[in-house]
Design a protein around this motif. Structure first.
Motif, PDB file in Angstrom:
ATOM      1  N   ILE A  88       0.841  -1.204   0.000  1.00 53.16           N
ATOM      2  CA  ILE A  88       0.000   0.000   0.000  1.00 53.16           C
ATOM      3  C   ILE A  88       0.870   1.245   0.000  1.00 53.16           C
ATOM      4  N   LEU A  89       1.916   1.255   0.802  1.00 55.45           N
ATOM      5  CA  LEU A  89       2.794   2.424   0.884  1.00 55.45           C
ATOM      6  C   LEU A  89       3.588   2.622  -0.404  1.00 55.45           C
ATOM      7  N   THR A  90       3.983   1.537  -1.045  1.00 52.61           N
ATOM      8  CA  THR A  90       4.689   1.659  -2.325  1.00 52.61           C
ATOM      9  C   THR A  90       3.794   2.306  -3.367  1.00 52.61           C
ATOM     10  N   GLN A  91       2.532   1.881  -3.417  1.00 50.82           N
ATOM     11  CA  GLN A  91       1.586   2.478  -4.355  1.00 50.82           C
ATOM     12  C   GLN A  91       1.358   3.950  -4.038  1.00 50.82           C
TER      13      GLN A  91
ATOM     14  N   ALA B   5      -3.226   9.583  -2.230  1.00 52.08           N
ATOM     15  CA  ALA B   5      -2.037   9.066  -1.561  1.00 52.08           C
ATOM     16  C   ALA B   5      -2.218   9.081  -0.046  1.00 52.08           C
ATOM     17  N   LEU B   6      -2.774  10.157   0.479  1.00 55.02           N
ATOM     18  CA  LEU B   6      -2.975  10.257   1.919  1.00 55.02           C
ATOM     19  C   LEU B   6      -3.972   9.207   2.395  1.00 55.02           C
TER      20      LEU B   6
ATOM     21  N   GLY C  26       2.727   5.874  -6.982  1.00 55.02           N
ATOM     22  CA  GLY C  26       1.702   5.619  -7.977  1.00 55.02           C
ATOM     23  C   GLY C  26       0.516   6.554  -8.000  1.00 55.02           C
ATOM     24  N   ASP C  27       0.028   6.975  -6.849  1.00 51.06           N
ATOM     25  CA  ASP C  27      -1.209   7.756  -6.821  1.00 51.06           C
ATOM     26  C   ASP C  27      -1.021   9.111  -7.496  1.00 51.06           C
TER      27      ASP C  27
ATOM     28  N   THR D  31      12.627  -6.807  -5.533  1.00 53.93           N
ATOM     29  CA  THR D  31      11.278  -6.368  -5.173  1.00 53.93           C
ATOM     30  C   THR D  31      10.852  -5.197  -6.048  1.00 53.93           C
ATOM     31  N   ALA D  32       9.561  -4.883  -5.994  1.00 52.74           N
ATOM     32  CA  ALA D  32       9.040  -3.747  -6.765  1.00 52.74           C
ATOM     33  C   ALA D  32       9.733  -2.457  -6.361  1.00 52.74           C
TER      34      ALA D  32
END
Length: 222
Positions: free
Chosen positions: A22-25, A36-37, A29-30, A181-182
């Motif tokens: 979730i934090l990577t996205q 993002a928040l 990404g957002d 990893t991603a």
């Protein structure tokens, strides 16, 4: 039965993402700060749930601190920022050889100094450039041959000073490192991208790009 069949057909990440995913996205990404928040808030809750089940879960502790730091970055909340720093410091004190805790602490210090400046960063949050750079170097030394550590350290250093030879060397190192990893792959690509203006001698473009390639950097005005 249709609902069960539809659910079973979904890929696992759609069913349940880890706080790290979730934090990577959210970080890279957002498209807007509100999304993002919202995602950072979800990651913080997911880490908290994991800690209620297992209070010593190292991954959950690290993700909770990271989510708190990211929330502070997006909202400007001083209390969250200081709490994140203290949680990173506790993780480092518990295991000084934890490369991820070291890089997170280093990124916190350098990010705060970049945002507020050396004097205000230290006065308001306890941020110190020297502590941040030292933590980043320890992370690189401890992290093995993973792109995450030199990649993130390179972008943070080059955001502060695009003429920093150590920053450029770390970017070069990241492009040759393993990317299992991603997050490793994202930062490896970032290191390769920032080397383009560096090699062309365009230091201002390199600084701007380094900033944009960091977590949430696309939202920064400068």
């Amino acid at each position: 039965m249709m609902a069960v069949a539809t659910c079973a057909a979904l890929p696992l990440p759609a069913l349940a993402q880890s706080a790290r995913d979730i934090l990577t996205q959210a970080s890279f990404g957002d498209a807007d700060e509100a999304s993002a928040l919202h995602r950072v808030t979800n990651a913080y809750a997911a880490a908290g749930n994991a800690l209620r089940r297992a209070p010593d879960d190292r991954e959950a502790l690290l993700m909770r601190a990271t989510a708190l730091g990211y929330r502070a970055k997006l909202t400007g909340n001083r209390t969250d920022a200081v709490a994140a720093r203290r949680q990173f410091e506790a993780l480092v004190a518990q295991n000084p050889r934890d490369a991820e805790a070291q890089v997170a602490l280093g990124a916190w210090h350098i990010g705060a100094v970049k945002k507020l400046g050396t004097i205000m960063g230290r006065a308001a949050l306890g941020a110190q450039r020297s502590l941040g750079l030292s933590a980043l170097e320890r992370a690189v030394a401890l992290g093995g041959d993973r792109a995450l550590f030199p990649g993130l350290a390179a972008l943070l250093r080059l955001e502060l000073d695009p003429r920093d030879p150590r920053g450029r060397a770390l970017a070069e190192q990241a492009t040759r490192a393993e990317a299992p990893t991603a997050l490793d792959r994202i930062l490896q690509r970032g290191a390769a991208q920032v080397l383009v203006p560096l090699r062309a001698g365009d230091m201002q473009a390199a600084r701007r790009l380094a900033s944009q390639l960091l977590p949430f950097g696309r939202f920064d005005e400068d």
